[in-house]
Scaffold this active site. Sequence first.
Site, PDB file in Angstrom:
ATOM      1  N   HIS A 264      30.443 -57.344  -2.919  1.00  0.00           N
ATOM      2  CA  HIS A 264      29.108 -57.348  -3.529  1.00  0.00           C
ATOM      3  C   HIS A 264      28.584 -55.915  -3.617  1.00  0.00           C
ATOM      4  O   HIS A 264      27.926 -55.542  -4.581  1.00  0.00           O
ATOM      5  CB  HIS A 264      28.124 -58.171  -2.690  1.00  0.00           C
ATOM      6  CG  HIS A 264      28.444 -59.632  -2.613  1.00  0.00           C
ATOM      7  ND1 HIS A 264      28.968 -60.223  -1.490  1.00  0.00           N
ATOM      8  CD2 HIS A 264      28.305 -60.622  -3.530  1.00  0.00           C
ATOM      9  CE1 HIS A 264      29.133 -61.516  -1.712  1.00  0.00           C
ATOM     10  NE2 HIS A 264      28.751 -61.790  -2.939  1.00  0.00           N
TER      11      HIS A 264
ATOM     12  N   GLN B 248      34.400 -68.383 -13.710  1.00  0.00           N
ATOM     13  CA  GLN B 248      32.934 -68.324 -13.714  1.00  0.00           C
ATOM     14  C   GLN B 248      32.437 -67.308 -14.744  1.00  0.00           C
ATOM     15  O   GLN B 248      31.538 -67.589 -15.542  1.00  0.00           O
ATOM     16  CB  GLN B 248      32.429 -67.968 -12.317  1.00  0.00           C
ATOM     17  CG  GLN B 248      30.956 -67.613 -12.262  1.00  0.00           C
ATOM     18  CD  GLN B 248      30.432 -67.505 -10.847  1.00  0.00           C
ATOM     19  OE1 GLN B 248      30.098 -68.499 -10.254  1.00  0.00           O
ATOM     20  NE2 GLN B 248      30.342 -66.307 -10.305  1.00  0.00           N
TER      21      GLN B 248
HETATM   22  O1  PAF Z   1      29.325 -66.215  -7.681  1.00  0.00           O
HETATM   23  C1  PAF Z   1      28.317 -66.592  -7.054  1.00  0.00           C
HETATM   24  O2  PAF Z   1      27.972 -66.053  -6.004  1.00  0.00           O
HETATM   25  C2  PAF Z   1      27.492 -67.747  -7.606  1.00  0.00           C
HETATM   26  O3  PAF Z   1      28.289 -68.676  -8.261  1.00  0.00           O
HETATM   27  C3  PAF Z   1      26.339 -67.294  -8.507  1.00  0.00           C
HETATM   28  C4  PAF Z   1      26.822 -66.590  -9.757  1.00  0.00           C
HETATM   29  C5  PAF Z   1      25.406 -66.371  -7.720  1.00  0.00           C
HETATM   30  C6  PAF Z   1      25.514 -68.521  -8.954  1.00  0.00           C
HETATM   31  O4  PAF Z   1      25.012 -69.219  -7.857  1.00  0.00           O
END
Ligand code: PAF
Length: 281
Positions: free
Chosen positions: A35, A154
């Site tokens: 992150h 995603q």
């Molecule tokens: O990847 C993630 O942490 C989650 O799927 C997100 C994009 C924050 C949506 O809740």
Amino acid sequence: MHICKTIDEFRNFRHTVSEKKVIFVPTMGALHEGHGSLVQMARRLAGSSGVVATSIFVNPTQFGPNEDFHKYPRPFEQDVANLIRWEADVIFSPSPEEMYPAGSATSIDPGPLGNVLEGAIRPGHFKGVCTVVAKLLGIVEPAAMILGQKDFQQQRILRQMITDLNMPVELITAPTARESDGLAMSSRNRYLSSDQRARATAIYRALCHAQNQYHSGIRDSAVLQAGMIEQITQAGLEVQYALACDPETLVPYTGIVGAPCVLLIAAKLGTTRLIDNVLIS
Ligand code: PAF
């Protein structure tokens, strides 16, 4: 650091920076250096005059009934300290009731891309992801959003959603951050015992092996896929899928693997599911 717990609080903050470029990194917290690389990229893109907005929200609608929603780690103070260290400006951290008040009824159907791979194993997952990200984008109103490549499906689905719903936001996919032994950084790595942690490195090794085979001219999907499965199984992991897919359609190649191609693996170590991928362009 501004911490906004409600939509109104965030909108009031947003109003004060209405002229500035806002770059957004959505998260579910339990932050790690992966992150960190996204937030630091956001900082570089926003510059000192722009705003780096983040969200911490463990989204209930993207967890299945037998998944780890209640167990999902929520080390909020530590997350805030990390976000300060990575130079974010604001955290939107609502409660589930704030995001989904009684009577909420609307959701976003991710279409066919949401039913394959992760979507086949986790029914409803991408409907939850699309719905919460659409809501977050409507609240944060960023110029750009950064997502990690680790969650390949995603980012592909959210890119489609942004296009299809004409959302005025740029989606930037950032490279997967890895530990020194190649394991993709993930909030779920903390569930692994030391023995499982050592064996988890087989996933990236299998991806690299298949990538090398591809570059050395091996294009038979069955050979590439069997090689990945063998490596992961030998390390004692349970393979859920190990496929060479078209990165746009997410359809697995059968026969000759073309370019571009994404190698995708999902595997289980005990009760922990790990996913990873390598893109060959
Ligand atoms: O990847 C993630 O942490 C989650 O799927 C997100 C994009 C924050 C949506 O809740």
